[in-house]
Design a protein around this motif. Structure first.
Motif, PDB file in Angstrom:
ATOM      1  N   LEU A 128      48.374  25.644  35.197  1.00 49.47           N
ATOM      2  CA  LEU A 128      49.567  25.957  34.419  1.00 49.47           C
ATOM      3  C   LEU A 128      49.741  27.446  34.196  1.00 49.47           C
ATOM      4  CD1 LEU A 128      49.422  23.138  31.700  1.00 49.47           C
ATOM      5  CD2 LEU A 128      50.752  23.177  33.821  1.00 49.47           C
ATOM      6  N   SER A 129      48.655  28.137  33.832  1.00 44.40           N
ATOM      7  CA  SER A 129      48.781  29.569  33.508  1.00 44.40           C
ATOM      8  C   SER A 129      47.438  30.253  33.618  1.00 44.40           C
ATOM      9  CB  SER A 129      49.340  29.754  32.088  1.00 44.40           C
ATOM     10  OG  SER A 129      48.424  29.226  31.133  1.00 44.40           O
ATOM     11  N   THR A 130      47.517  31.595  33.683  1.00 43.73           N
ATOM     12  CA  THR A 130      46.315  32.428  33.660  1.00 43.73           C
ATOM     13  C   THR A 130      46.479  33.475  32.578  1.00 43.73           C
ATOM     14  OG1 THR A 130      47.185  34.036  35.261  1.00 43.73           O
ATOM     15  CG2 THR A 130      45.997  32.141  36.144  1.00 43.73           C
ATOM     16  N   SER A 131      45.367  33.978  32.086  1.00 47.42           N
ATOM     17  CA  SER A 131      45.401  35.057  31.097  1.00 47.42           C
ATOM     18  C   SER A 131      44.486  36.166  31.582  1.00 47.42           C
ATOM     19  CB  SER A 131      44.923  34.547  29.738  1.00 47.42           C
ATOM     20  OG  SER A 131      44.834  35.604  28.805  1.00 47.42           O
ATOM     21  N   PRO A 132      45.027  37.354  31.927  1.00 42.18           N
ATOM     22  CA  PRO A 132      46.426  37.776  31.793  1.00 42.18           C
ATOM     23  C   PRO A 132      47.337  37.154  32.862  1.00 42.18           C
ATOM     24  CG  PRO A 132      45.130  39.525  32.770  1.00 42.18           C
ATOM     25  CD  PRO A 132      44.165  38.443  32.394  1.00 42.18           C
ATOM     26  N   GLN A 133      48.655  37.184  32.575  1.00 42.94           N
ATOM     27  CA  GLN A 133      49.621  36.484  33.432  1.00 42.94           C
ATOM     28  C   GLN A 133      50.321  37.461  34.369  1.00 42.94           C
ATOM     29  OE1 GLN A 133      52.245  34.424  30.767  1.00 42.94           O
ATOM     30  NE2 GLN A 133      50.639  33.096  29.959  1.00 42.94           N
ATOM     31  N   ASN A 134      49.620  37.983  35.329  1.00 39.09           N
ATOM     32  CA  ASN A 134      50.255  38.885  36.285  1.00 39.09           C
ATOM     33  C   ASN A 134      49.847  38.557  37.711  1.00 39.09           C
ATOM     34  OD1 ASN A 134      47.614  39.674  36.116  1.00 39.09           O
ATOM     35  ND2 ASN A 134      48.051  41.872  36.192  1.00 39.09           N
ATOM     36  N   GLY A 135      49.454  37.299  37.951  1.00 33.34           N
ATOM     37  CA  GLY A 135      49.011  36.907  39.278  1.00 33.34           C
ATOM     38  C   GLY A 135      50.047  36.061  39.992  1.00 33.34           C
ATOM     39  N   GLU A 136      49.981  36.122  41.325  1.00 27.45           N
ATOM     40  CA  GLU A 136      50.840  35.304  42.173  1.00 27.45           C
ATOM     41  C   GLU A 136      50.036  34.101  42.641  1.00 27.45           C
ATOM     42  OE1 GLU A 136      53.008  35.586  46.541  1.00 27.45           O
ATOM     43  OE2 GLU A 136      52.227  37.379  45.567  1.00 27.45           O
ATOM     44  N   ALA A 137      50.509  32.866  42.354  1.00 29.40           N
ATOM     45  CA  ALA A 137      49.741  31.653  42.636  1.00 29.40           C
ATOM     46  C   ALA A 137      50.353  30.877  43.788  1.00 29.40           C
ATOM     47  CB  ALA A 137      49.676  30.774  41.386  1.00 29.40           C
ATOM     48  N   LYS A 138      49.482  30.177  44.519  1.00 27.34           N
ATOM     49  CA  LYS A 138      49.924  29.254  45.559  1.00 27.34           C
ATOM     50  C   LYS A 138      48.937  28.105  45.610  1.00 27.34           C
ATOM     51  CE  LYS A 138      47.541  31.049  49.631  1.00 27.34           C
ATOM     52  NZ  LYS A 138      47.692  31.433  51.044  1.00 27.34           N
ATOM     53  N   SER A 139      49.384  26.950  46.104  1.00 25.54           N
ATOM     54  CA  SER A 139      48.557  25.757  46.162  1.00 25.54           C
ATOM     55  C   SER A 139      48.497  25.233  47.586  1.00 25.54           C
ATOM     56  CB  SER A 139      49.105  24.667  45.233  1.00 25.54           C
ATOM     57  OG  SER A 139      49.100  25.087  43.888  1.00 25.54           O
ATOM     58  N   LEU A 140      47.337  24.627  47.934  1.00 30.69           N
ATOM     59  CA  LEU A 140      47.134  23.987  49.227  1.00 30.69           C
ATOM     60  C   LEU A 140      46.503  22.624  48.986  1.00 30.69           C
ATOM     61  CD1 LEU A 140      45.687  26.991  51.275  1.00 30.69           C
ATOM     62  CD2 LEU A 140      47.920  25.937  51.613  1.00 30.69           C
ATOM     63  N   SER A 141      46.935  21.640  49.804  1.00 29.92           N
ATOM     64  CA  SER A 141      46.413  20.279  49.670  1.00 29.92           C
ATOM     65  C   SER A 141      45.563  19.932  50.875  1.00 29.92           C
ATOM     66  CB  SER A 141      47.572  19.276  49.551  1.00 29.92           C
ATOM     67  OG  SER A 141      48.345  19.533  48.405  1.00 29.92           O
ATOM     68  N   SER A 142      44.584  19.054  50.647  1.00 28.40           N
ATOM     69  CA  SER A 142      43.715  18.570  51.712  1.00 28.40           C
ATOM     70  C   SER A 142      43.366  17.125  51.417  1.00 28.40           C
ATOM     71  CB  SER A 142      42.450  19.429  51.812  1.00 28.40           C
ATOM     72  OG  SER A 142      41.809  19.504  50.558  1.00 28.40           O
ATOM     73  N   GLY A 143      42.860  16.409  52.434  1.00 27.93           N
ATOM     74  CA  GLY A 143      42.518  15.020  52.188  1.00 27.93           C
ATOM     75  C   GLY A 143      41.941  14.339  53.412  1.00 27.93           C
ATOM     76  N   MET A 144      41.450  13.119  53.194  1.00 29.00           N
ATOM     77  CA  MET A 144      40.914  12.287  54.264  1.00 29.00           C
ATOM     78  C   MET A 144      42.014  11.341  54.748  1.00 29.00           C
ATOM     79  SD  MET A 144      37.240  11.389  52.470  1.00 29.00           S
ATOM     80  CE  MET A 144      36.823  10.134  53.665  1.00 29.00           C
TER      81      MET A 144
ATOM     82  N   ARG B 263      42.862  19.704  46.019  1.00 27.11           N
ATOM     83  CA  ARG B 263      43.905  20.688  45.683  1.00 27.11           C
ATOM     84  C   ARG B 263      43.219  22.039  45.491  1.00 27.11           C
ATOM     85  NH1 ARG B 263      48.995  20.815  42.855  1.00 27.11           N
ATOM     86  NH2 ARG B 263      49.272  22.803  41.764  1.00 27.11           N
ATOM     87  N   THR B 264      43.738  23.040  46.180  1.00 31.84           N
ATOM     88  CA  THR B 264      43.204  24.401  46.081  1.00 31.84           C
ATOM     89  C   THR B 264      44.286  25.311  45.529  1.00 31.84           C
ATOM     90  OG1 THR B 264      41.752  24.049  47.981  1.00 31.84           O
ATOM     91  CG2 THR B 264      42.180  26.326  47.330  1.00 31.84           C
ATOM     92  N   ASP B 265      44.011  26.010  44.431  1.00 34.76           N
ATOM     93  CA  ASP B 265      44.933  26.986  43.845  1.00 34.76           C
ATOM     94  C   ASP B 265      44.368  28.379  44.052  1.00 34.76           C
ATOM     95  OD1 ASP B 265      47.070  25.394  42.612  1.00 34.76           O
ATOM     96  OD2 ASP B 265      45.457  24.592  41.360  1.00 34.76           O
ATOM     97  N   GLN B 266      45.218  29.286  44.560  1.00 34.07           N
ATOM     98  CA  GLN B 266      44.825  30.686  44.736  1.00 34.07           C
ATOM     99  C   GLN B 266      45.722  31.559  43.872  1.00 34.07           C
ATOM    100  OE1 GLN B 266      44.258  32.201  48.661  1.00 34.07           O
ATOM    101  NE2 GLN B 266      43.702  30.211  49.540  1.00 34.07           N
ATOM    102  N   ILE B 267      45.113  32.476  43.097  1.00 30.30           N
ATOM    103  CA  ILE B 267      45.863  33.419  42.262  1.00 30.30           C
ATOM    104  C   ILE B 267      45.470  34.819  42.701  1.00 30.30           C
ATOM    105  CG2 ILE B 267      46.477  34.156  39.946  1.00 30.30           C
ATOM    106  CD1 ILE B 267      44.479  31.017  40.254  1.00 30.30           C
ATOM    107  N   ILE B 268      46.432  35.587  43.178  1.00 34.16           N
ATOM    108  CA  ILE B 268      46.194  36.950  43.670  1.00 34.16           C
ATOM    109  C   ILE B 268      46.807  37.927  42.677  1.00 34.16           C
ATOM    110  CG2 ILE B 268      46.571  38.561  45.565  1.00 34.16           C
ATOM    111  CD1 ILE B 268      46.878  36.130  47.400  1.00 34.16           C
ATOM    112  N   PHE B 269      46.007  38.923  42.262  1.00 34.05           N
ATOM    113  CA  PHE B 269      46.460  39.922  41.294  1.00 34.05           C
ATOM    114  C   PHE B 269      46.747  41.230  42.024  1.00 34.05           C
ATOM    115  CE2 PHE B 269      43.611  36.981  39.158  1.00 34.05           C
ATOM    116  CZ  PHE B 269      44.390  36.555  38.093  1.00 34.05           C
ATOM    117  N   PRO B 270      47.984  41.699  42.026  1.00 34.79           N
ATOM    118  CA  PRO B 270      48.303  42.962  42.724  1.00 34.79           C
ATOM    119  C   PRO B 270      47.449  44.121  42.225  1.00 34.79           C
ATOM    120  CG  PRO B 270      50.305  41.812  42.033  1.00 34.79           C
ATOM    121  CD  PRO B 270      49.160  41.095  41.377  1.00 34.79           C
ATOM    122  N   LYS B 271      47.218  44.156  40.906  1.00 35.10           N
ATOM    123  CA  LYS B 271      46.351  45.168  40.311  1.00 35.10           C
ATOM    124  C   LYS B 271      45.105  44.454  39.780  1.00 35.10           C
ATOM    125  CE  LYS B 271      46.123  48.672  36.682  1.00 35.10           C
ATOM    126  NZ  LYS B 271      46.845  49.315  35.546  1.00 35.10           N
ATOM    127  N   PRO B 272      43.930  44.783  40.295  1.00 34.51           N
ATOM    128  CA  PRO B 272      42.714  44.060  39.881  1.00 34.51           C
ATOM    129  C   PRO B 272      42.544  44.049  38.369  1.00 34.51           C
ATOM    130  CG  PRO B 272      42.241  45.500  41.727  1.00 34.51           C
ATOM    131  CD  PRO B 272      43.638  45.823  41.282  1.00 34.51           C
TER     132      PRO B 272
END
Length: 863
Positions: free
Chosen positions: A272-288, A305-314
């Motif tokens: 739902l959210s991250t703290s701090p909230q300045n990341g770009e998130a994306k999701s990927l699905s996998s399964g059998m 389900r894999t969620d990736q959050i990338i922060f432009p500024k570390p």
């Protein structure tokens, strides 16, 4: 819901690439247990970042061994590429099975890794298989040798993960005895050779799975290994509370990855959210696609389900919270940072050496080189160095030297004095080139350094050191010189060191001058005194340089010289790029002046050499003789002092101060008695022996012991005699009082006459007896008491009957009812009869008298 546990990964920045190669067994034997391994490969590839073109992924399925795409190169330029590849693994990999497990696939993957790997780049080879290899595979020992050659050619580390499915299953080969899959794989030796060569340990990276649960755990380990993480260490940095997952990172964070898995009919946690909230998130699905059907690997179909959050500024180090729409459980976690290692070459002073234009450092052969390793991180938009001490020891460094001649070797390291960076040293012994590679695990995260490139050169120089004296010495051996000292010399030159070099190039060398004495040192040709420490001297050009060995103190100040010979060691060593060294062990022999002993003063200085003392001067140490030792190198106490002719009862106590000797009269009170016999003139001989030359100087002192009256010497003797007598008398009194026996308190006897009842009669107290014995320790000590015709004496544990003073008609029960008279007839010389308490005595001489001795009235018998 089934969730994988948390883990973490650290990669330095986008410039640090990696290679991940997968060899997947899709042979016919895998058809009933292929779904879960394919799901594990999906989870692995879902954690990689889209758009990192520097990451390379190699995929090889065994069914493709005879196709042009036997090894496929995969890249994820867009999210759609990554999603499409995950779908391909899910739907197509489990469908097509080959007939064999060709060994050639391993060689193809290793060759591709070798051709693609960049200096310092990390590579991973992951193998999923349920059996041995076929198709011309070499014996294990041959494979090991070939793998070692490949490892030496690789430009960076290669980690191998080998997942063997069903090692306990039995299989039949022709008509031979059935064996397990694990036994066959071990006999073949391919797996053992891969792990032992590339991982350094045949047990590291070995994943044996017998059921679905084992396989799920192995998949977790493989995902962690491919991301260079330590699951155990990383778990300490993660905490969970309901729907929230919190990371406490010691370094900045650039990307966070969460992975959750469950059964296909359950719902996965959604970020739902991250703290701090300045990341770009994306999701990927996998399964059998389907559940596996083999009994040991039969579990419900899984989805992920894999969620990736990338922060432009570390993000800065500290706590980062992730909130989901449901309980996170033990969700898997990975995260990246911008931190990286940096290697640098250091000079002798610990300063960084500027990197050459071509990026290759030049190191002379045989020269110990120091490497500095520091860790840098992005803080508040800038790159800063993180002191090693701030990591609180929560790190592990792997430092390797990859040399083109000797292969790869491990290097050790330790913190510098300020604990700012780590320091490593190595000494190249061959003309070669190579790279220094480094990786560091920090709380489960791993960072890498760009390789430090170097080239070893040879720059030899022959050095010689000669010792030259300033005067002729007939008894000197090689490397010995002599110097005769004079008292008026001021820092004389003792000899010369001549250093010669055959170097063909300009350079520097170090001169190390060692000696235990602080009296000698070096002086450069321009007259500058050189402390006895490591010195760096520019040669300017090959040739000779002279150094003077000088006395650093005046002759009159030499109080610390212990020997006329001062050894030293001089070493010269070429500094980069010069290589070469020389050493000389020399001796400076000092010829010292002849000493002289002279009287400076006495407490009764009549003519300078006489001392007159009386009792008052002796007892109060007022009688003194003060001497001076002249013409010596050192202190007077260094020599040997001998005093002869001192009267009995008198001592001359010496003390030293530089070259001065003070002799004080010393005598105890009783000595006056002895000194009385030495009254008059005495001659004392004083000798002092030089510690260096062994020469002796002497002086005579006339001593006059003056007692105005004889009784002054005798009275102390009489007092001592009286005191001694008093002491002996007192001591004897104590001993006698201690040894005196008295009747115990409350003791006595029961006395009965005829048939009358007994009457208890106590013995008198003996305390006064002990006091009397102490005051007059002579005569009878023990207490004596007379009662009923018996003379009784106290003794330890009982009573003694004095037979010659007692009624001899008494019978003694313990002696067979014999009378005292009968006992004496048997032993006429016996004066006492010892009896114990409770003894019964009876007499009929004047009517019946019965006596029983009692320790106390409580011991009265009823008989």
């Amino acid at each position: 819901m089934m969730l994988l546990p948390a883990s973490g990964v650290l990669t330095p920045n986008s410039a640090q690439a990696r290679i991940v190669a997968i060899l997947f067994d899709d042979s016919g034997s895998m058809r009933r247990k292929i779904q879960l391994p394919a799901f594990g490969v999906q989870l692995l590839f879902s954690t990689f970042q889209t758009g990192r073109s520097d990451d390379r992924f190699l995929v090889s399925r065994m069914s493709n061994h005879d196709r042009f795409d036997a090894v496929e190169t995969i890249s994820f330029e867009r999210k759609e590429d990554q999603k499409r590849f995950l779908t391909t693994i899910k739907k197509r990999w489990p469908e097509r099975q080959g007939k064999t497990t060709p060994y050639i696939q391993i060689e193809l993957l290793l060759a591709r890794i070798e051709s693609m790997q960049l200096p310092g780049e990390e590579a991973h080879l992951i193998i999923f298989s349920d059996g041995d290899f076929s198709g011309g595979n070499p014996p294990g020992n041959v494979a090991r040798e070939w793998y070692s050659q490949i490892k030496n050619r690789l430009k960076g580390p290669l980690n191998v993960e080998y997942l063997l499915i069903g090692p306990g299953s039995e299989t039949t080969i022709s008509d031979r005895k059935p064996k397990t899959v694990g036994e066959i794989v071990e006999e073949q030796g391919i797996r053992r050779a891969l792990l032992s060569v590339f991982n350094g340990d045949a047990s590291k990276g070995r994943r044996d799975v017998e059921n679905a649960g084992d396989m799920l755990e192995a998949i977790k380990d493989i995902v962690a290994s491919a991301s260079s993480i330590d699951r155990t260490a990383m778990e300490k940095k993660i905490s969970r509370s309901g729907k929230t997952l919190t990371i406490n990172s010691p370094l900045s964070i650039h990307r966070i990855v969460t992975v959750a898995t469950t059964n296909h009919d359950d719902t996965l946690p959604k970020l739902l959210s991250t703290s701090p909230q300045n990341g770009e998130a994306k999701s990927l699905s996998s399964g059998m696609q389907h559940p596996d059907t083999e009994e040991k690997f039969k579990i419900p179909r899984k989805i992920g389900r894999t969620d990736q959050i990338i922060f432009p500024k570390p993000l800065e180090p500290g706590e980062i919270a992730l909130t989901f729409d449901r309980d996170v459980g033990d969700m898997m976690l990975l995260f990246e940072t911008r931190a990286k290692l940096r290697l640098m070459l250091l000079d002798k002073q610990g300063k960084e050496v500027a990197q050459p234009a071509d990026g290759v450092y030049v190191i002379p052969r045989g020269f110990t080189t120091n490497i500095g390793i520091e860790i840098r991180d992005e803080r508040d938009g800038s790159i800063v160095q993180i002191p090693i001490k701030d990591l609180a020891g929560d790190y592990e460094l792997k430092l390797r030297n990859k040399n083109d001649l000797i292969g790869e070797s491990e290097l050790g390291s330790e913190p510098d004095q300020q604990e700012i960076m780590l320091i490593s040293s190595f000494k190249p012994v061959e003309l070669s080139s190579g790279n220094i590679l480094a990786e560091m695990a920090v709380a489960g995260l791993t960072a890498y350094a760009s390789p430090l490139r170097y080239r070893v050169i040879d720059s030899r120089a022959e050095f010689t050191i000669d010792l030259q004296g300033s005067e002729t010495c007939n008894d000197c051996t090689e490397n010995e010189v002599q110097k005769t000292l004079k008292l008026d010399d001021d820092r004389p030159v003792l000899g010369k060191l001549i250093i010669s070099s055959s170097a063909k190039v300009d350079g520097q060398y170090s001169l190390d001058f060692e000696t235990e004495s602080d009296l000698i040192g070096l002086r450069t040709p321009d007259g500058t005194e050189v402390p006895i420490i490591l010195q760096h001297i520019d040669t300017g050009s090959p040739g000779q340089v002279e150094f003077e060995i000088i006395l650093k103190k005046k002759i009159s100040e030499l109080y610390s010289l212990k020997s006329p010979e001062i050894p030293f060691i001089a070493r010269v060593s070429g500094l980069a790029p010069l290589i070469g060294k020389a050493e000389i062990t020399g001796v400076i022999k000092l010829v010292v002046p002849v000493p002289e002993l002279a009287v400076e003063t006495t407490s009764s200085d009549d003519d300078g050499n006489s001392l007159s003392v009386d009792l008052d001067q002796i007892y109060n140490q007022k009688g003194k003789i003060i001497l001076q030792v002249l013409n010596i190198l050192g202190n007077a106490e260094d020599g040997e002092l001998l005093i002869k002719g001192v009267p009995m009862g008198l001592t001359l106590d010496p003390s030293f101060d530089g070259r001065t000797i003070t002799l004080e009269t010393q005598a105890n009170l009783w000595c006056a008695c002895l000194l009385n016999f030495s009254k008059g003139e005495q001659v004392i001989d004083i000798e002092w022996k030089h510690p260096l030359s062994g020469k002796v100087t002497t002086q005579k002192i006339n001593l006059n012991i003056d007692f105005p009256f004889v009784w002054q010497g005798l009275i102390p003797c009489l007092l001592l005699v009286v005191l001694a007598f008093v002491f002996v008398y007192f001591l004897r009194g104590l001993i006698m009082a201690f040894r005196c026996n008295i009747f115990p308190k409350g003791s006595g006897m029961d006395v009965s006459y005829g048939n009358e009842d007994p009457i208890f009669r106590s013995f008198p107290s003996g305390v006064g007896r002990k006091l009397l014995t102490f005051l007059w320790p002579f005569g009878e000590m023990d207490q004596i008491h007379r009662r009923e015709g018996l003379q009784l004496k106290a003794r330890r544990g009982g009573v003694s009957i004095l037979v010659d003073k007692s009624d001899q008609t008494f019978t003694i029960s313990s002696m067979g009812e014999r009378t005292i008279e009968e006992v004496l007839e048997e032993n006429p010389t016996q004066s006492q009869i010892h009896v114990a308490w409770s003894e019964i005595l009876e007499s009929y001489s004047a009517g019946r008298v019965r006596v029983q001795l009692l320790r106390s009235i409580a011991a009265r018998s009823n008989g």
